[in-house]
Design a protein around this motif. Sequence first.
Motif, short mmCIF file in Angstrom:
data_model
loop_
_atom_site.label_atom_id
_atom_site.label_comp_id
_atom_site.label_asym_id
_atom_site.label_seq_id
_atom_site.Cartn_x
_atom_site.Cartn_y
_atom_site.Cartn_z
N LEU A 175 0.82 -1.21 0.00
CA LEU A 175 0.00 0.00 0.00
C LEU A 175 0.85 1.26 0.00
O LEU A 175 0.41 2.32 -0.44
N LEU A 176 2.08 1.15 0.47
CA LEU A 176 2.98 2.31 0.48
C LEU A 176 3.71 2.46 -0.85
O LEU A 176 4.51 3.38 -1.03
N GLY A 177 3.47 1.51 -1.81
CA GLY A 177 4.03 1.68 -3.15
C GLY A 177 5.20 0.76 -3.47
O GLY A 177 6.06 1.10 -4.29
N ASN A 178 5.25 -0.41 -2.84
CA ASN A 178 6.38 -1.31 -3.06
C ASN A 178 5.94 -2.62 -3.72
O ASN A 178 4.83 -3.10 -3.49
N LYS A 179 6.85 -3.20 -4.52
CA LYS A 179 6.66 -4.56 -5.00
C LYS A 179 7.10 -5.51 -3.88
O LYS A 179 8.15 -5.33 -3.29
N VAL A 180 6.27 -6.53 -3.61
CA VAL A 180 6.58 -7.44 -2.50
C VAL A 180 6.61 -8.88 -3.00
O VAL A 180 5.76 -9.28 -3.78
N GLU A 181 7.64 -9.64 -2.58
CA GLU A 181 7.64 -11.09 -2.84
C GLU A 181 7.55 -11.81 -1.50
O GLU A 181 8.29 -11.52 -0.59
N ARG A 182 6.64 -12.81 -1.43
CA ARG A 182 6.44 -13.56 -0.19
C ARG A 182 7.16 -14.90 -0.24
O ARG A 182 7.09 -15.61 -1.25
N LEU A 183 7.80 -15.29 0.84
CA LEU A 183 8.44 -16.61 0.96
C LEU A 183 8.09 -17.14 2.34
O LEU A 183 8.75 -16.82 3.33
N TYR A 184 7.02 -17.97 2.42
CA TYR A 184 6.49 -18.37 3.72
C TYR A 184 6.84 -19.82 4.06
O TYR A 184 7.15 -20.62 3.19
N ASP A 185 6.80 -20.14 5.35
CA ASP A 185 6.95 -21.52 5.83
C ASP A 185 8.35 -22.08 5.60
O ASP A 185 8.52 -23.24 5.25
N VAL A 186 9.37 -21.25 5.83
CA VAL A 186 10.75 -21.68 5.61
C VAL A 186 11.54 -21.66 6.91
O VAL A 186 12.73 -21.30 6.94
N GLY A 187 10.90 -22.05 8.03
CA GLY A 187 11.54 -22.03 9.35
C GLY A 187 12.79 -22.91 9.42
O GLY A 187 12.96 -23.83 8.62
N VAL A 188 13.65 -22.62 10.40
CA VAL A 188 14.95 -23.29 10.45
C VAL A 188 14.84 -24.79 10.72
O VAL A 188 15.79 -25.53 10.44
N ALA A 189 13.69 -25.28 11.24
CA ALA A 189 13.57 -26.72 11.46
C ALA A 189 13.56 -27.46 10.12
O ALA A 189 13.87 -28.65 10.05
N GLY A 190 13.23 -26.76 9.04
CA GLY A 190 13.29 -27.37 7.70
C GLY A 190 14.00 -26.42 6.75
O GLY A 190 13.46 -25.94 5.77
N ILE A 191 15.26 -26.17 7.08
CA ILE A 191 15.98 -25.03 6.48
C ILE A 191 16.27 -25.22 4.99
O ILE A 191 16.56 -24.27 4.27
N HIS A 192 16.17 -26.47 4.50
CA HIS A 192 16.41 -26.71 3.07
C HIS A 192 15.42 -25.91 2.21
O HIS A 192 15.76 -25.45 1.14
#
Lengths: 213, 213, 213, 213, 213, 213, 213, 213
Positions: free
Chosen positions: E98-115
């Motif tokens: 909303l402030l005018g930025n392009k955003v890329e999401r990368l979810y569910d990458v916690g360190v318990a499954g760091i690969h």
Amino acid sequence: LRRGVPEVIFCQGKTPEQVARITRQMLEKGVNIMGTRADTRVFEEVKKIAPDAEYHRDARIFAIKRATVARNKGIIAVVSAGTSDIPVAEEAAVTAELLGNKVERLYDVGVAGIHRLFMNMEVLKRAQVIIVVAGMEGALASVVAGLVDKPVIAVPTSVGYGASFSGLSALLTMLNSCAGGLTVVNIDNGFGAGFAAHQINKLGGQEDGCALS
Amino acid sequence: LRRGVPEVIFCQGKTPEQVARITRQMLEKGVNIMGTRADTRVFEEVKKIAPDAEYHRDARIFAIKRATVARNKGIIAVVSAGTSDIPVAEEAAVTAELLGNKVERLYDVGVAGIHRLFMNMEVLKRAQVIIVVAGMEGALASVVAGLVDKPVIAVPTSVGYGASFSGLSALLTMLNSCAGGLTVVNIDNGFGAGFAAHQINKLGGQEDGCALS
Amino acid sequence: LRRGVPEVIFCQGKTPEQVARITRQMLEKGVNIMGTRADTRVFEEVKKIAPDAEYHRDARIFAIKRATVARNKGIIAVVSAGTSDIPVAEEAAVTAELLGNKVERLYDVGVAGIHRLFMNMEVLKRAQVIIVVAGMEGALASVVAGLVDKPVIAVPTSVGYGASFSGLSALLTMLNSCAGGLTVVNIDNGFGAGFAAHQINKLGGQEDGCALS
Amino acid sequence: LRRGVPEVIFCQGKTPEQVARITRQMLEKGVNIMGTRADTRVFEEVKKIAPDAEYHRDARIFAIKRATVARNKGIIAVVSAGTSDIPVAEEAAVTAELLGNKVERLYDVGVAGIHRLFMNMEVLKRAQVIIVVAGMEGALASVVAGLVDKPVIAVPTSVGYGASFSGLSALLTMLNSCAGGLTVVNIDNGFGAGFAAHQINKLGGQEDGCALS
Amino acid sequence: LRRGVPEVIFCQGKTPEQVARITRQMLEKGVNIMGTRADTRVFEEVKKIAPDAEYHRDARIFAIKRATVARNKGIIAVVSAGTSDIPVAEEAAVTAELLGNKVERLYDVGVAGIHRLFMNMEVLKRAQVIIVVAGMEGALASVVAGLVDKPVIAVPTSVGYGASFSGLSALLTMLNSCAGGLTVVNIDNGFGAGFAAHQINKLGGQEDGCALS
Amino acid sequence: LRRGVPEVIFCQGKTPEQVARITRQMLEKGVNIMGTRADTRVFEEVKKIAPDAEYHRDARIFAIKRATVARNKGIIAVVSAGTSDIPVAEEAAVTAELLGNKVERLYDVGVAGIHRLFMNMEVLKRAQVIIVVAGMEGALASVVAGLVDKPVIAVPTSVGYGASFSGLSALLTMLNSCAGGLTVVNIDNGFGAGFAAHQINKLGGQEDGCALS
Amino acid sequence: LRRGVPEVIFCQGKTPEQVARITRQMLEKGVNIMGTRADTRVFEEVKKIAPDAEYHRDARIFAIKRATVARNKGIIAVVSAGTSDIPVAEEAAVTAELLGNKVERLYDVGVAGIHRLFMNMEVLKRAQVIIVVAGMEGALASVVAGLVDKPVIAVPTSVGYGASFSGLSALLTMLNSCAGGLTVVNIDNGFGAGFAAHQINKLGGQEDGCALS
Amino acid sequence: LRRGVPEVIFCQGKTPEQVARITRQMLEKGVNIMGTRADTRVFEEVKKIAPDAEYHRDARIFAIKRATVARNKGIIAVVSAGTSDIPVAEEAAVTAELLGNKVERLYDVGVAGIHRLFMNMEVLKRAQVIIVVAGMEGALASVVAGLVDKPVIAVPTSVGYGASFSGLSALLTMLNSCAGGLTVVNIDNGFGAGFAAHQINKLGGQEDGCALS
Ligand SMILES: Nc1ncnc2c1ncn2[C@@H]1O[C@H](COP(=O)(O)O)[C@@H](O)[C@H]1O
Ligand SMILES: Nc1ncnc2c1ncn2[C@@H]1O[C@H](COP(=O)(O)O)[C@@H](O)[C@H]1O
Ligand SMILES: Nc1ncnc2c1ncn2[C@@H]1O[C@H](COP(=O)(O)O)[C@@H](O)[C@H]1O
Ligand SMILES: Nc1ncnc2c1ncn2[C@@H]1O[C@H](COP(=O)(O)O)[C@@H](O)[C@H]1O
Ligand SMILES: [Mg+2]
Ligand SMILES: [Mg+2]
Ligand SMILES: [Mg+2]
Ligand SMILES: [Mg+2]
Ligand SMILES: [Mg+2]
Ligand SMILES: [Mg+2]
Ligand SMILES: [Mg+2]
Ligand SMILES: [Mg+2]
């Protein structure tokens, strides 16, 4: 207030000279005196004023006996977990003795080697009041209070490291004990435990004769 | 990673629908599935997808068994202090069972009535790994670890009030234990204890045959 | 252990049905029973099993009296600071009564209006043991312990808001008291204070006859 | 209890003389002895009594080997994050060695430079049990436990400043790890981790011959 | 101040009516408006006033676009650890958009499954600024900041239980990170992270044309 | 990673000899080097190896310049509240300078005398990124972030006494700021703030020529 | 004590019936009465007894005026940071008014938009005592106390989330203020601030006439 | 700002040379100067510059009087609990005196021996403002504020051990006081209390003549 028992000086945070000055004023009243948290430098200074002063090194207590003290009939047991807890345990034990109590010590019986406690159950049985001194996890107080049906006073100590947080861990353990009848004093407060145990022990009656504390 | 053992869904903070959707995706891989912190509403939703799903009410765990699981030779003992600790103890016990372990339960043996523990020493002796679950003062873990010479995993619970501070007291007690060999997991983390106990128990060897977990 | 005194059920965190089942098992032994932290729903369920059960609403305690109880000679005073502290004060008072003690209540004498305490000094004087119940700043315990030379048990309560941190403030105040002889129990632990006070009061001797608690 | 393994003296808070006296008493039993948290002054005093005593400077451990020790088959890996964590890592490693384990060290592989960890994966693969030592944010333990399917013991250290709060930050991180199978010991408790790792490693079997620890 | 960007209403603790009233006043200025922590009841009320209002359910944000907004050239990556962290991650992502930025999401990458993180490195590489959202142990922020040489903003979340202490554990982890360049915002403060990331991203230049945010 | 910028040694907790040894190894790579938390004894030892080493006394940083460094176009402002905050402010300022940034200092402008800040607004206006360093109540960061529309990095310091709890108070203040765009680093972490500010400032473009940092 | 001022009932934790009963007793003395933390259900019950009772909704205070009250000459200013702080600010303002003070309100002037404060300096100048109410970071109190040379009473509020820890952050900020003359009351204690401000304002003299409070 | 009153230097954390340099600059303005937290080494250095400087040893304050100061009519009472609290009490008392107030001291009247307070009620009655200084449990402030109807400023001190947590216990006690009109300053902040008391006392009017402070 507090007649028949010694006047008490809390020496921590006072200079030897300050302690000596307070001692001199008290001596004029002809009472018994004890000083807690007293290091050897404090004792040296006190001795100049009262050459008959005694020093209980482990307990860090000095005592000047000038008046007779009524003696309680019951026994106070002081139980402690580890060697590092001994200074606090001694502060409790010597305090109780100076107030006119018979004291039995049972040291080094922490829960990690709990068989030692069970081999000395008769000490717990003989006592009218029990003081338990423990640092780190502080579990000993719960175990003792679960074994007996008499007043138990728990003293957490600041012994430990890391998550012992200077006695906080032992304090919380003792406050949360599921064993009925346990009450708690401040971290390292051996004096307070000895004093409270004395007040309780007194209820069981006093011996006829008297003695220098 | 983690092959042979069930896939795990942590249901807390997820809607029944979300859990059901994740379950469906996992089922396609033909693996075993377990869901922790699952209430009955979650279970109802999961059952629509997997009619063979089982529900362990006390443990708040649902399980779907589709594949055989290697079984460990050693026994895991789960010891707990009070009745209110049972949900966490069961989370640990059922987790360990679903991962292929024989589990023996010894509940309600808190230090305030420590004779019950001593009357059941053979459970501790038979086990290869021991999980101790306790809230409030958490002293049971220290006592158990002091009695045996084998791995002990302590689980503090949030059971208690006042200065238990939602499990903090039990957690600190366990971390400060003087009894060697004790390791600790998060407050109420029965799953983590069961999982770690399984990894340890596996080192003692596995049985030749296999079974549905 | 704990013979002659009632068996105690801690009802918090148990369903009415669970409490009723435990009650039924205990009743077979012919002992007295008391349940703490019992709401009216628990009491309704207990009454079905023991129609003679009594309910102490303010104390949240139910009691079933089936056996005679030895009565202690000394008086236990229960002193409290504010109206909101009454449930905890009553838990202490009713516990002490059920264990066979005479109890005198002195409520609403907080330090903000300390003249009320001084106008009732004779209650403190008559007592053999004193329980002080206070929330928020908890200063009342120090003041009372400074006025008397007898055992004082302090109960911090979770009453307050903001920086009272659910009783932590009162707990710390009481642990740090400069007044000798004060010991402390867990936040809101009226039962523990009543139980410990009973154990102390017993040392002062028991009356010859007996009575239903 | 604890037969076959060395007797252990926790030297912190004891004078060199006290340690020497305890050592002398233990030597009479013909057992192996190790002292943790021992500075050079302690070691000098111990050496007078046992000239064959060895000193592991980084680990702050002295050891006296008089009896043969059974050797475990599996390897224990000790992994640490930063240079300042080495004393604790060495306490864990040397403890494990003295108890009869083969140890592989993998130091300075903190998550800020995580490629170093990935370049040494074979150490993690060879090990049967892994100890992870880390201060400040303590994230390394989670990363390692997420990569392997074997028991991991995490040791938070007091290394750091500001909001590390003397190890509290690392401790909480490790307790909250989402990676299954992680268990935790007290801040700076390298000894406890080495001891627990030994108990686990023993389950994987022992070598036929024996050796001086 | 803050011209060109939407006016922001923090809806938590305000009634739907209060939010609507504030919205109406702001609309008169012809500016864009966004409301954070807005539940559906708030949105219903706002829609009566501004029928063109949009609702971002996961982010709990409503937005009213009336004016064009300059668009930044660089990309902001929003990385998150677990599914329960998504609401906070979305608050950050939608704020940034909303402030005018392009955003890329990368979810569910916690360190318990760091690969999973390593398999998506190109997202980190494309971004000019990275926001990392994680609860429980919060280790993901350190790992990401250690892999890249660009500004990383860490958002601890209150997701977790037990010793996560409502986000305190993740907060401390992130503050103590050894990975240079990491800065931190309040627990659950997705808005603050999105806002700060926007201010940073703006420094990399803005596109020539403009658009409705 | 981190090419073009100096290698960094965190000297706290390392002996002068250890720092010197690490320095020697790094010098072989021909890179620039900086050491933080370096006292004069560390500097003396480093100088033996690198006679061209410089010492920034207030910042407790030593620097060895062997390679050219790209210079950022934008200015970083370092604003601090009190005189006791200067060492941390200088750690931030010198770090930023060594990484290739122009730095303007604005010290002693705490909120208790806020007019001094307003009389120097042009410094805030000229800057592309602002670092605010403050102990005790830490309110300065909020005030500055409320005045400008650019990235602000807040550094709480451990300056203070009593309820400042070694920087905790300032840390919490800064994390809770209502002023958008503020991010926070660890207590006393001037280095981290300088490093993050550099990464942000770089986005605004670099000058054509180069220079010894 | 407390003559001329209303009797005060703290309604939180009391049932409407309890409040009504206390009110009835007080009314017999012919005094003014105010009840704090009173919700509408409490007010309904009180109105049955005293139909002339007024209700200050935002302040959650009811008032019954039966006696004249001396009026202080000086003005008390009540300044607050955000909209969510208004209930506490009103508790302070209405308390002060009922005690006989002129009050000026200056709301929504938090440090994130500090120009609003500067545009209203004349309110601060007119006042003899100032109360500042703020949650989250609580920085407003420092700023105000730095601008004036008169007594300032700071009230932290529990408004906020995450690391505001229910008002702890604001409380610490205010206690650590470098601005001389600031004193602090408990979190959310508007009543206490209004009461203290009245006691201070009274020193500046009282008007000749009197009025219903 | 602060005209007519001395300029103040907070010496803690500054070298004697730094203090001397600041003093010299201030002297040029012809104002009065006071330095708090000044040890004897600081005073020696200051005396070289201002031979007329006075040193208040207990208060750790040096003062240089060059200008006349308006004198307030009212009296400020400084009340303290124990001997170890005297340095903080003196910091408050001397500060108030240097600002132009008459001060009466009432020391060593802690609640453990509360009769001493009651024997000196006339001091409390004569005063216009009261400062109460107390460590450990800090209950004295509540008792005093409950006895009088005038402004009371409470100063918690760091005196104590164990669960006093360096003044936290006393601070919380004072913040939670049920006695209306009490306000609190930071732990050990005698200066702040003296300064605030002066600002309040000034409202009661000033004497016609003037004097060197
Ligand atoms: N009760 C529990 N406590 C902590 N972690 C758990 C629990 N149950 C499952 N887990 C972990 O959570 C992971 C699944 O998380 P999620 O992807 O959010 O469902 C599993 O792989 C386990 O490691
Ligand atoms: N989720 C959030 N967390 C913290 N601050 C916020 C959030 N959303 C908005 N704000 C701030 O709150 C201000 C509006 O607050 P208010 O005037 O109470 O609506 C905005 O200018 C933002 O700076
Ligand atoms: N003052 C500081 N505070 C926190 N981290 C620092 C500081 N100075 C250097 N560092 C970090 O510590 C790393 C070097 O640590 P070490 O390998 O122990 O010397 C550097 O790469 C920095 O990321
Ligand atoms: N909002 C408040 N916060 C703290 N104390 C209060 C408040 N309102 C009233 N009080 C105090 O509580 C006392 C009455 O308490 P109670 O007797 O429980 O009704 C009054 O005399 C006030 O000193
Ligand atoms: Mg018992
Ligand atoms: Mg063991
Ligand atoms: Mg007493
Ligand atoms: Mg693993
Ligand atoms: Mg990086
Ligand atoms: Mg801004
Ligand atoms: Mg001022
Ligand atoms: Mg008063």
